[in-house]
Design a protein around this motif. Structure first.
Motif, PDB file in Angstrom:
ATOM      1  N   UNK A  22      40.907 115.734 -63.209  1.00 22.56           N
ATOM      2  CA  UNK A  22      40.307 115.016 -62.080  1.00 22.56           C
ATOM      3  C   UNK A  22      39.168 115.828 -61.478  1.00 22.56           C
ATOM      4  N   UNK A  23      39.358 117.138 -61.360  1.00 26.64           N
ATOM      5  CA  UNK A  23      38.342 117.964 -60.745  1.00 26.64           C
ATOM      6  C   UNK A  23      37.070 117.986 -61.590  1.00 26.64           C
ATOM      7  N   UNK A  24      37.245 117.930 -62.939  1.00 29.06           N
ATOM      8  CA  UNK A  24      36.077 118.015 -63.807  1.00 29.06           C
ATOM      9  C   UNK A  24      35.294 116.714 -63.837  1.00 29.06           C
ATOM     10  N   UNK A  25      35.974 115.612 -64.121  1.00 27.14           N
ATOM     11  CA  UNK A  25      35.277 114.351 -64.314  1.00 27.14           C
ATOM     12  C   UNK A  25      35.500 113.358 -63.175  1.00 27.14           C
ATOM     13  N   UNK A  26      36.166 113.770 -62.120  1.00 29.66           N
ATOM     14  CA  UNK A  26      36.372 112.888 -60.973  1.00 29.66           C
ATOM     15  C   UNK A  26      35.080 112.431 -60.324  1.00 29.66           C
ATOM     16  N   UNK A  27      34.103 113.338 -60.077  1.00 29.82           N
ATOM     17  CA  UNK A  27      32.842 112.870 -59.486  1.00 29.82           C
ATOM     18  C   UNK A  27      32.139 111.823 -60.343  1.00 29.82           C
ATOM     19  N   UNK A  28      32.172 112.013 -61.672  1.00 25.37           N
ATOM     20  CA  UNK A  28      31.546 111.042 -62.568  1.00 25.37           C
ATOM     21  C   UNK A  28      32.240 109.690 -62.448  1.00 25.37           C
ATOM     22  N   UNK A  29      33.582 109.696 -62.400  1.00 28.14           N
ATOM     23  CA  UNK A  29      34.321 108.443 -62.285  1.00 28.14           C
ATOM     24  C   UNK A  29      33.997 107.736 -60.970  1.00 28.14           C
ATOM     25  N   UNK A  30      33.933 108.492 -59.884  1.00 26.92           N
ATOM     26  CA  UNK A  30      33.661 107.899 -58.578  1.00 26.92           C
ATOM     27  C   UNK A  30      32.276 107.276 -58.527  1.00 26.92           C
ATOM     28  N   UNK A  31      31.276 108.028 -58.990  1.00 26.30           N
ATOM     29  CA  UNK A  31      29.893 107.545 -58.935  1.00 26.30           C
ATOM     30  C   UNK A  31      29.679 106.387 -59.907  1.00 26.30           C
ATOM     31  N   UNK A  32      30.241 106.493 -61.104  1.00 23.49           N
ATOM     32  CA  UNK A  32      30.050 105.441 -62.104  1.00 23.49           C
ATOM     33  C   UNK A  32      30.708 104.138 -61.668  1.00 23.49           C
ATOM     34  N   UNK A  33      31.865 104.238 -61.022  1.00 21.82           N
ATOM     35  CA  UNK A  33      32.561 103.036 -60.571  1.00 21.82           C
ATOM     36  C   UNK A  33      31.740 102.303 -59.508  1.00 21.82           C
ATOM     37  N   UNK A  34      31.203 103.062 -58.561  1.00 21.54           N
ATOM     38  CA  UNK A  34      30.373 102.438 -57.538  1.00 21.54           C
ATOM     39  C   UNK A  34      29.095 101.857 -58.111  1.00 21.54           C
ATOM     40  N   UNK A  35      28.473 102.577 -59.044  1.00 24.15           N
ATOM     41  CA  UNK A  35      27.249 102.083 -59.670  1.00 24.15           C
ATOM     42  C   UNK A  35      27.513 100.800 -60.440  1.00 24.15           C
ATOM     43  N   UNK A  36      28.613 100.779 -61.182  1.00 26.16           N
ATOM     44  CA  UNK A  36      28.982  99.576 -61.931  1.00 26.16           C
ATOM     45  C   UNK A  36      29.126  98.388 -60.991  1.00 26.16           C
ATOM     46  N   UNK A  37      29.764  98.601 -59.862  1.00 25.53           N
ATOM     47  CA  UNK A  37      30.019  97.519 -58.917  1.00 25.53           C
ATOM     48  C   UNK A  37      28.719  96.993 -58.311  1.00 25.53           C
ATOM     49  N   UNK A  38      27.845  97.885 -57.875  1.00 21.06           N
ATOM     50  CA  UNK A  38      26.641  97.416 -57.187  1.00 21.06           C
ATOM     51  C   UNK A  38      25.654  96.753 -58.144  1.00 21.06           C
ATOM     52  N   UNK A  39      25.586  97.233 -59.392  1.00 22.53           N
ATOM     53  CA  UNK A  39      24.690  96.602 -60.356  1.00 22.53           C
ATOM     54  C   UNK A  39      25.285  95.306 -60.905  1.00 22.53           C
ATOM     55  N   UNK A  40      26.603  95.250 -60.993  1.00 17.97           N
ATOM     56  CA  UNK A  40      27.252  94.016 -61.427  1.00 17.97           C
ATOM     57  C   UNK A  40      26.910  92.865 -60.496  1.00 17.97           C
ATOM     58  N   UNK A  41      26.784  93.168 -59.207  1.00 14.60           N
ATOM     59  CA  UNK A  41      26.561  92.103 -58.236  1.00 14.60           C
ATOM     60  C   UNK A  41      25.156  91.529 -58.283  1.00 14.60           C
ATOM     61  N   UNK A  42      24.250  92.159 -59.042  1.00  8.88           N
ATOM     62  CA  UNK A  42      22.937  91.551 -59.242  1.00  8.88           C
ATOM     63  C   UNK A  42      23.051  90.352 -60.171  1.00  8.88           C
ATOM     64  N   UNK A  43      23.857  90.485 -61.226  1.00  8.45           N
ATOM     65  CA  UNK A  43      23.921  89.445 -62.257  1.00  8.45           C
ATOM     66  C   UNK A  43      25.165  88.579 -62.188  1.00  8.45           C
ATOM     67  N   UNK A  44      26.193  88.999 -61.475  1.00  7.07           N
ATOM     68  CA  UNK A  44      27.457  88.266 -61.517  1.00  7.07           C
ATOM     69  C   UNK A  44      27.338  86.897 -60.869  1.00  7.07           C
ATOM     70  N   UNK A  45      26.358  86.721 -59.975  1.00  8.13           N
ATOM     71  CA  UNK A  45      26.229  85.442 -59.270  1.00  8.13           C
ATOM     72  C   UNK A  45      25.546  84.369 -60.111  1.00  8.13           C
ATOM     73  N   UNK A  46      24.894  84.765 -61.225  1.00  8.06           N
ATOM     74  CA  UNK A  46      24.049  83.830 -61.961  1.00  8.06           C
ATOM     75  C   UNK A  46      24.812  82.577 -62.387  1.00  8.06           C
ATOM     76  N   UNK A  47      25.978  82.778 -63.011  1.00  7.40           N
ATOM     77  CA  UNK A  47      26.696  81.618 -63.545  1.00  7.40           C
ATOM     78  C   UNK A  47      27.534  80.912 -62.485  1.00  7.40           C
ATOM     79  N   UNK A  48      27.647  81.501 -61.293  1.00  5.13           N
ATOM     80  CA  UNK A  48      28.423  80.864 -60.226  1.00  5.13           C
ATOM     81  C   UNK A  48      27.573  79.940 -59.362  1.00  5.13           C
ATOM     82  N   UNK A  49      26.263  79.882 -59.599  1.00  5.57           N
ATOM     83  CA  UNK A  49      25.375  79.118 -58.717  1.00  5.57           C
ATOM     84  C   UNK A  49      25.733  77.639 -58.604  1.00  5.57           C
ATOM     85  N   UNK A  50      26.019  76.926 -59.708  1.00  7.70           N
ATOM     86  CA  UNK A  50      26.376  75.504 -59.547  1.00  7.70           C
ATOM     87  C   UNK A  50      27.620  75.292 -58.692  1.00  7.70           C
TER      88      UNK A  50
END
Length: 511
Positions: A1-29
């Motif tokens: 956890x100490x070694x790769x924990x920061x990577x997991x934390x940052x990558x998880x947040x990045x995945x979430x915020x970038x996902x929200x750019x495209x996740x709405x596309x197919x929900x528009x109708x």
């Protein structure tokens, strides 16, 4: 956890915020049916998130330097989660747009700190591994956005594309608190809030003006007044940046032709490659009768191809001249988008496939190359500013592209139906309500004409940007950008070539 924990934390947040750019596309109708949204309302649901993220990204990075990057990341993640809850509970289009704007604010605080947190947590080979994983996660977010959005919308309803962010944000915050080292003493200095506000006003007014132009016309008094406000705010931004001690962007960098061309290419990149896709999704679902999941899968060839090519390009094209990689990639994006403008009344989703694949090839080349091209055009000490400017240009390009191409599409649809109100209703997903007044063939012909027009304009933007990069991006130039970079020695490491940097996300955002 100490070694790769920061990577997991940052990558998880990045995945979430970038996902929200495209996740709405197919929900528009589904959103339109549930909330009674107009076409311009749907545009703002897409646009306001990217617009706020773009407008506040540079200011958020400067504020994080002053307040502490870990604190900023945690605060941004918490705000993003609360805004996601508000999005899921929204009872009107206005409430959803407002919550999406707050989401963009949280995303800006998160995205502005991700690379700096990784840079502080890892050194040497571990840093290279961490940045590579971060880039891959960012690309995966874009690729999975439409598919995951389709699955959630079809299985649980469109509100769950926002509710799913709550547990992800909670895990990201817990990992950050446990694995990321606390911030040191706060730095002195002041944040350029005046410049941040002026830039946000200019970007917002320009986007609003384009959206209004689609409803009231380009020559209407309100449209022209909005564009005048955008221009005035831009002038104020320039004046502020010339006078503040710590500007968001050093205007002297804009004297370098290569750097300016890279910024234009970054803006054109997200516009040409991705800004037509929301309307394509509406066509797939409301005219072709595809489910949200199938519509998401139909768009996957672009993101999937780009993800594979980006991984290969990072290895095979390291050291290749940036103007050929980025310029050639932009031409491919333009050609692929142009190839999507071939729809007719009888067309199915397979007509899009060749164009999506060709555009994906271009995206896979451009997304890793943009960062290197920008960094090669400025002094090493301005690398952070250059990276932030490129990410800002990408998000702004997407927001403006959605607005411009939506206006182009509705204009062509209106010309086909000879009814402006029906054109906006059809583009907004109300094909079912129009079937009593128009035949199915007329509706499909009209929507196809709108998508074709939007694709032609977007494709032209991509090709022209690619040709500009091929013509004007060179090794660092004499002057405040290239000359200083050469004197500092950093530019000699990557003179006009793809730098050994983390690939920018290969999807819509890249931020």
């Amino acid at each position: 956890m100490r070694t790769w924990g920061p990577l997991a934390a940052v990558s998880l947040g990045t995945f979430m915020l970038l996902l929200d750019v495209t996740i709405v596309i197919v929900a528009l109708p589904d959103m339109a049916a549930s909330l009674g949204s107009t076409f311009s309302g749907l545009q703002w649901v897409i646009d306001v998130y990217a617009l706020v993220l773009a407008a506040l990204l540079l200011g958020a990075g400067a504020a994080a330097d002053q307040l502490g990057r870990r604190r900023a990341y945690l605060a941004g993640t918490g705000l993003f989660a609360l805004a996601s809850l508000a999005c899921g509970l929204a009872s009107s289009t206005g409430a959803l747009v407002a919550a999406r704007a707050v989401q963009g604010l949280g995303a800006a605080a998160m995205f502005a700190t991700t690379l700096s947190l990784l840079g502080a947590a890892y050194q040497g080979r571990r840093r290279s591994v961490a940045l590579g994983v971060w880039g891959a996660v960012s690309g995966a977010a874009a690729a999975l956005g439409p598919v995951l959005g389709g699955v959630l919308t079809q299985s649980f309803g469109w509100r769950w594309i926002f509710f799913v962010n709550l547990p992800v944000a909670a895990v990201a915050m817990a990992l950050t608190l446990r694995a990321v080292r606390p911030d040191g003493p706060r730095r002195g200095g002041r944040v350029d809030w005046a410049g941040t506000v002026a830039f946000a006003l200019a970007a917002g007014a320009a986007t609003y003006g384009v959206v209004r132009a689609g409803e009231q016309g380009w020559a209407s008094a309100r449209t022209l007044a909005t564009f005048a406000l955008a221009l005035a705010a831009l002038v104020v931004f320039v004046l502020v940046e010339r006078r503040v001690a710590a500007p968001l962007i050093d205007l002297r960098l804009l004297r370098g032709r290569s750097f300016v061309t890279v910024l234009v290419a970054a803006c054109a990149f997200n516009a040409a490659a991705f800004a037509v896709l929301p309307y394509t999704s509406i066509w797939l679902q409301t005219l072709l009768g595809m489910s949200p999941v199938r519509a998401g899968l139909a768009l996957l060839p672009l993101a999937g191809t780009s993800f594979v090519i980006a991984a290969l390009a990072g290895r095979l094209l390291h050291g290749a001249p940036a103007r050929f990689v980025v310029g050639g990639g932009m031409v491919l994006i333009g050609a692929g988008t142009l190839a999507q403008g071939v729809l007719g009344a009888a067309s199915s989703w397979t007509a899009l496939l060749p164009g999506l694949v060709v555009a994906g090839l271009g995206v896979g080349l451009v997304s890793p190359g943009l960062a290197g091209a920008a960094l090669a055009s400025v002094p090493p000490r301005d690398a952070g500013m250059a990276g932030g400017a490129v990410n800002t240009a990408r998000q702004l390009g997407y927001a403006l592209g959605v607005a411009v191409f939506g206006t182009v599409a509705t204009s062509a649809i209106g010309g086909s139906l000879h009814d402006k109100d029906a054109a906006h209703a059809l583009a907004g997903g109300a094909a079912g309500a129009l079937r009593g007044a128009f035949s199915q063939e007329a509706l499909r012909t009209a929507f196809a004409s709108g998508l074709n027009a939007a694709a032609w304009v977007a494709g032209a933007v991509g090709v022209l940007a690619g040709l500009a990069v091929l013509a004007w991006v060179r090794t660092p130039e004499p002057g405040p950008a290239g000359g200083e970079a050469a004197r500092d020695g950093g530019a000699r490491q990557v003179p006009g070539r793809v730098a050994d940097e983390v690939p920018a996300p290969s999807g819509v955002s890249g931020a």
